[in-house]
Write a protein that holds these residues in place. Structure first.
Motif, PDB file in Angstrom:
ATOM      1  N   VAL A  12       0.855  -1.186   0.000  1.00 30.40           N
ATOM      2  CA  VAL A  12       0.000   0.000   0.000  1.00 30.40           C
ATOM      3  C   VAL A  12       0.887   1.230   0.000  1.00 30.40           C
ATOM      4  O   VAL A  12       1.555   1.533   0.994  1.00 30.40           O
ATOM      5  CB  VAL A  12      -0.942   0.014   1.227  1.00 30.40           C
ATOM      6  N   ASP A  13       0.895   1.929  -1.123  1.00 30.99           N
ATOM      7  CA  ASP A  13       1.757   3.116  -1.264  1.00 30.99           C
ATOM      8  C   ASP A  13       1.143   4.003  -2.343  1.00 30.99           C
ATOM      9  O   ASP A  13       0.714   3.504  -3.385  1.00 30.99           O
ATOM     10  CB  ASP A  13       3.183   2.697  -1.649  1.00 30.99           C
ATOM     11  N   ASP A  14       1.096   5.314  -2.105  1.00 26.72           N
ATOM     12  CA  ASP A  14       0.507   6.211  -3.091  1.00 26.72           C
ATOM     13  C   ASP A  14       1.473   6.543  -4.234  1.00 26.72           C
ATOM     14  O   ASP A  14       1.090   7.198  -5.203  1.00 26.72           O
ATOM     15  CB  ASP A  14       0.012   7.500  -2.428  1.00 26.72           C
ATOM     16  N   ASP A  37      -3.216   1.751  -4.109  1.00 24.53           N
ATOM     17  CA  ASP A  37      -2.663   3.100  -4.133  1.00 24.53           C
ATOM     18  C   ASP A  37      -3.095   3.970  -2.958  1.00 24.53           C
ATOM     19  O   ASP A  37      -2.726   5.134  -2.866  1.00 24.53           O
ATOM     20  CB  ASP A  37      -3.008   3.800  -5.445  1.00 24.53           C
ATOM     21  N   SER A  38      -3.911   3.405  -2.056  1.00 22.36           N
ATOM     22  CA  SER A  38      -4.337   4.167  -0.878  1.00 22.36           C
ATOM     23  C   SER A  38      -4.795   3.213   0.209  1.00 22.36           C
ATOM     24  O   SER A  38      -5.071   2.032  -0.046  1.00 22.36           O
ATOM     25  CB  SER A  38      -5.500   5.110  -1.233  1.00 22.36           C
ATOM     26  N   GLN A  40      -7.620   3.392   1.781  1.00 20.52           N
ATOM     27  CA  GLN A  40      -9.020   3.061   1.555  1.00 20.52           C
ATOM     28  C   GLN A  40      -9.167   1.980   0.500  1.00 20.52           C
ATOM     29  O   GLN A  40     -10.019   1.089   0.617  1.00 20.52           O
ATOM     30  CB  GLN A  40      -9.805   4.306   1.135  1.00 20.52           C
ATOM     31  N   MET A  60       0.889   8.661   3.713  1.00 22.45           N
ATOM     32  CA  MET A  60      -0.054   8.788   2.594  1.00 22.45           C
ATOM     33  C   MET A  60      -1.107   9.845   2.892  1.00 22.45           C
ATOM     34  O   MET A  60      -1.439  10.096   4.049  1.00 22.45           O
ATOM     35  CB  MET A  60      -0.740   7.440   2.347  1.00 22.45           C
ATOM     36  N   GLU A  62      -4.949  11.624   2.942  1.00 26.01           N
ATOM     37  CA  GLU A  62      -6.293  11.182   3.339  1.00 26.01           C
ATOM     38  C   GLU A  62      -6.250  10.261   4.552  1.00 26.01           C
ATOM     39  O   GLU A  62      -6.724  10.628   5.614  1.00 26.01           O
ATOM     40  CB  GLU A  62      -7.027  10.539   2.164  1.00 26.01           C
ATOM     41  N   SER A  64      -3.414   8.061   6.654  1.00 32.57           N
ATOM     42  CA  SER A  64      -2.000   7.702   6.750  1.00 32.57           C
ATOM     43  C   SER A  64      -1.843   6.207   7.041  1.00 32.57           C
ATOM     44  O   SER A  64      -2.800   5.516   7.409  1.00 32.57           O
ATOM     45  CB  SER A  64      -1.319   8.503   7.855  1.00 32.57           C
TER      46      SER A  64
END
Length: 215
Positions: A12-14, A37-38, A40, A60, A62, A64
């Motif tokens: 999970v990484d933006d 990518d997030s 959520q 990240m 929105e 973290s």
């Protein structure tokens, strides 16, 4: 019957470049990967019975990485977490580790260091799930005991030093022979060979704790 899917390394990484490069490198080494990518997106796609570990970017937008970790803890998900970050500080590291993170790696990190932590995390996840399966199976067998059998089993477990047939019979005002009969049925139903094994099973699976107290 279908076998359980292989463990997955969830990334999970933006940052798309990091997601892509990490996934490619891990797949080359034989790991299964799933990328998000997030935070959520991960929550929307992850199911609690999926085994593996989570490589989680700390910073990240929105939601973290730390906020996602806290939410997973609240929901009772035991997926091991490895944090990666470009600007981690001591307070953030301490918070993450207190919540059970395996490690907190600062970018750029050596791939070998990440692989080592992934292997540790996957082994930990496998052990946890084996323990959960053992507890679930023991609970299912325990539920098949009669009320009297549970009462006697509880006496065996709560006071091993006074678990003889005579001791239990005295406490319940029944005959030792009746206790012997119940004990045989208890051991058979619980699939153990002795009261000592029953006590060990109870201690490791917390059979006599109320559902609200069990982790």
């Amino acid at each position: 019957m279908n076998s359980a899917p292989d463990p997955c390394v969830f990334i999970v990484d933006d940052d798309e470049d990091i997601r892509t490069s990490l996934s490619r490198a891990l797949r080359t080494r034989g790991y299964n990967t799933c990328v998000f990518d997030s935070a959520q997106a991960f929550l929307d796609g992850y199911e609690a019975d999926q085994s593996g570990c989570l490589i989680l970017d700390y910073g990240m937008p929105e939601m973290s990485g730390l906020e996602l970790q806290k939410l997973l803890v609240v929901r009772g998900y035991s997926l091991p977490v490895i944090f990666i970050t470009g600007h981690g500080g001591v307070p953030e590291t301490v918070q993450a580790m207190k919540l059970g993170a395996i490690d907190f790696l600062e970018k750029p990190f050596r791939q070998e260091a990440l692989i080592k932590q992934i292997d540790t995390a996957l082994e930990l996840d496998a052990q946890r799930r084996q323990g959960q399966d053992k507890a679930r199976n023991a609970r299912a067998r325990f539920e098949k005991l009669t009320e009297r059998e549970r009462e006697i089993a509880g006496l065996f477990v709560s006071n091993p030093s006074s678990a003889s047939s005579k001791d239990v019979a005295r406490q319940l005002d029944i005959s030792p022979r009746t206790v012997d009969h119940h004990r045989a049925r208890i051991l058979e139903k619980m699939r153990v060979n002795s009261v000592a094994e029953l006590i060990d099973l109870s201690n490791t699976t917390k059979l006599f704790e109320s559902p609200g107290k069990r982790a």
